[in-house]
Enzyme design. Structure first.
Site, PDB file in Angstrom:
ATOM      1  N   GLY A   9      -7.161  -0.340  10.123  1.00  0.00           N
ATOM      2  CA  GLY A   9      -6.559   0.120  11.113  1.00  0.00           C
ATOM      3  C   GLY A   9      -6.960   0.995  12.492  1.00  0.00           C
ATOM      4  N   ASN A  12      -5.488   4.542  18.057  1.00  0.00           N
ATOM      5  CA  ASN A  12      -5.869   5.215  18.764  1.00  0.00           C
ATOM      6  C   ASN A  12      -6.922   6.735  17.953  1.00  0.00           C
ATOM      7  OD1 ASN A  12      -3.690   6.669  18.075  1.00  0.00           O
ATOM      8  ND2 ASN A  12      -3.539   7.571  20.207  1.00  0.00           N
ATOM      9  N   PHE A  97       3.113  -0.680   7.388  1.00  0.00           N
ATOM     10  CA  PHE A  97       2.465  -1.919   6.693  1.00  0.00           C
ATOM     11  C   PHE A  97       1.950  -1.629   5.945  1.00  0.00           C
ATOM     12  CE2 PHE A  97       2.436  -2.376  11.738  1.00  0.00           C
ATOM     13  CZ  PHE A  97       4.011  -2.952  11.508  1.00  0.00           C
ATOM     14  N   LYS A 120       0.940   9.241   8.762  1.00  0.00           N
ATOM     15  CA  LYS A 120       1.742   9.989   8.822  1.00  0.00           C
ATOM     16  C   LYS A 120       3.544   9.665   8.678  1.00  0.00           C
ATOM     17  CE  LYS A 120      -1.079  13.444  10.576  1.00  0.00           C
ATOM     18  NZ  LYS A 120      -1.464  14.333  11.863  1.00  0.00           N
ATOM     19  N   LYS A 204       6.256  16.252  10.442  1.00  0.00           N
ATOM     20  CA  LYS A 204       6.391  16.598  11.701  1.00  0.00           C
ATOM     21  C   LYS A 204       6.553  16.034  13.179  1.00  0.00           C
ATOM     22  CE  LYS A 204       2.510  14.825  12.728  1.00  0.00           C
ATOM     23  NZ  LYS A 204       1.870  13.935  13.863  1.00  0.00           N
ATOM     24  N   ASN A 269       5.590  11.444  20.053  1.00  0.00           N
ATOM     25  CA  ASN A 269       6.527  11.673  19.515  1.00  0.00           C
ATOM     26  C   ASN A 269       7.212  12.830  20.459  1.00  0.00           C
ATOM     27  OD1 ASN A 269       7.515   9.653  16.818  1.00  0.00           O
ATOM     28  ND2 ASN A 269       5.328  11.166  16.546  1.00  0.00           N
ATOM     29  N   GLN A 297       6.153   6.506  14.999  1.00  0.00           N
ATOM     30  CA  GLN A 297       6.652   6.800  13.673  1.00  0.00           C
ATOM     31  C   GLN A 297       7.775   7.526  13.777  1.00  0.00           C
ATOM     32  OE1 GLN A 297       4.823   4.799  10.508  1.00  0.00           O
ATOM     33  NE2 GLN A 297       4.741   3.862  12.837  1.00  0.00           N
TER      34      GLN A 297
END
Length: 348
Positions: A9, A12, A97, A120, A204, A269, A297
């Site tokens: 991955g 960022n 994924f 997460k 969270k 988020n 997410q």
């Protein structure tokens, strides 16, 4: 020969962790191979391949612009080539994924390698939830730990002090990962409660959307504090129901309350929650506009936990999670969110 590290991955957070790992493996050659392979999903940026940009300019210009990566971090567009001969796999990509990535890697990795999830999210099954670390362990047959914390990628990349929590049921692996990740500005603590560490990391982001919703409605810090507290209560209750044996003490590590506070004040988020109030666009449209190829997410996790709670007839016990999902889906007006806080079961 030191242990070879592979990062799966390159968003960022993946790029920020690559900066840390790249420097640490070079400084700790007695433990680690100084070359770090990073699997990068190939895409074109201003007419150039992203992997070539990373390998020549040592910067992920799309997902972490302005941050110099060590030149021993090599971007590889082929997953099997990137993961070949790895000893430690760092998974840091959107949770939807993971299954496909593991299916590709299966049978092509060492049996004594280990993994750590920085993802997460959780996987939803007919019987309930499955932790991403368990998905990785089952698919690849290797031990998988988890690392979560109040780690906003941009701040970590700027080397601003923060903490993180490594959840590992294998003490030796936990200590090895601490040596891999820890720096003077990135402090790691180890707990043996991997499930709670991961559940905190997933939930969270849902609460972060709630914090953004009250921001979008111009409520102040008192209201946001109520969102954080009630959100934490729902997180603890969810863990108790779906991960028996989870430890309340883990919620007071960086992966718990600290990550929750950071997300509710500065995460993507939270930005989404505010945008949902101030715009009539769908989450997908906002994602495209605000994140330029990355994903929120929180809405995906909110949808998944909504369906599991609905199946088990438990929605009324989690009114904040329920409301956040419905607001994201445009099935509830954001103005009703504060009523949900006011009438929360915690107050009854």
């Amino acid at each position: 020969m030191g242990k070879a590290v592979c990062i799966i991955g390159s968003g960022n957070w993946g790029s920020a962790i690559a900066k840390i790992v790249g420097h640490n493996v070079r400084d700790r050659r007695e433990l680690f191979d100084p070359l770090v392979r990073m699997y990068v999903y190939e895409e074109m940026v201003d007419g150039e391949k992203l992997t070539e940009v990373i390998n020549t300019r040592h910067e992920n210009v799309k997902y972490l612009p302005g941050v110099q990566l060590p030149d021993n971090v090599v971007a590889v567009p082929n997953l099997l080539e990137a993961s070949k001969d790895g000893d430690i796999y760092i998974f840091v990509l959107p949770h939807q994924f993971v299954a496909d990535i593991c299916a590709t890697m299966k049978g092509n990795i060492k049996k004594d390698s280990i993994a750590v999830s920085l993802i997460k999210g959780v996987s939803i099954t007919e019987g309930g939830i499955k932790l991403i670390s368990d998905v990785i362990t089952e698919e690849l047959g290797i031990h998988c730990s988890a690392m979560m914390g109040a780690n906003l990628a941009g701040e970590v990349a700027k080397e601003q002090f923060c903490e993180s929590t490594i959840g590992s049921t294998n003490e030796e692996n936990g200590q090895m990962l601490k040596r891999l990740f820890e720096t003077p500005y990135f402090h790691c603590m180890i707990v043996n409660d991997t499930p709670t560490v991961e559940i905190c990391g997933a939930l969270k982001n849902v609460v972060g959307i709630g914090a953004g919703i009250v921001d979008g409605m111009n409520y102040g810090d008192n209201t946001k504090a109520a969102v954080i507290r009630l959100g934490l209560m729902e997180m603890i209750k969810f863990a108790e129901l779906f991960s028996p044996g989870s430890k309340v003490s883990t919620f007071f590590e960086s992966c718990g309350i600290a990550d929750l506070v950071a997300t509710c004040h500065g995460g993507r988020n939270r930005m989404l929650g505010e945008s949902v109030v101030k715009s009539s666009k769908t989450v997908k449209e906002l994602e495209k506009e605000l994140l330029h190829g990355q994903s929120f997410q929180g809405p995906l996790v909110a949808r998944e936990i909504y369906h599991i709670l609905e199946t088990k007839h438990m929605l009324e016990q989690f009114p904040m999670f329920m409301a956040i999902h419905k607001i994201c889906e445009r099935e509830m007006d954001p103005s009703q969110f504060v009523s949900c806080l006011r009438n929360h079961p915690e107050h009854m």
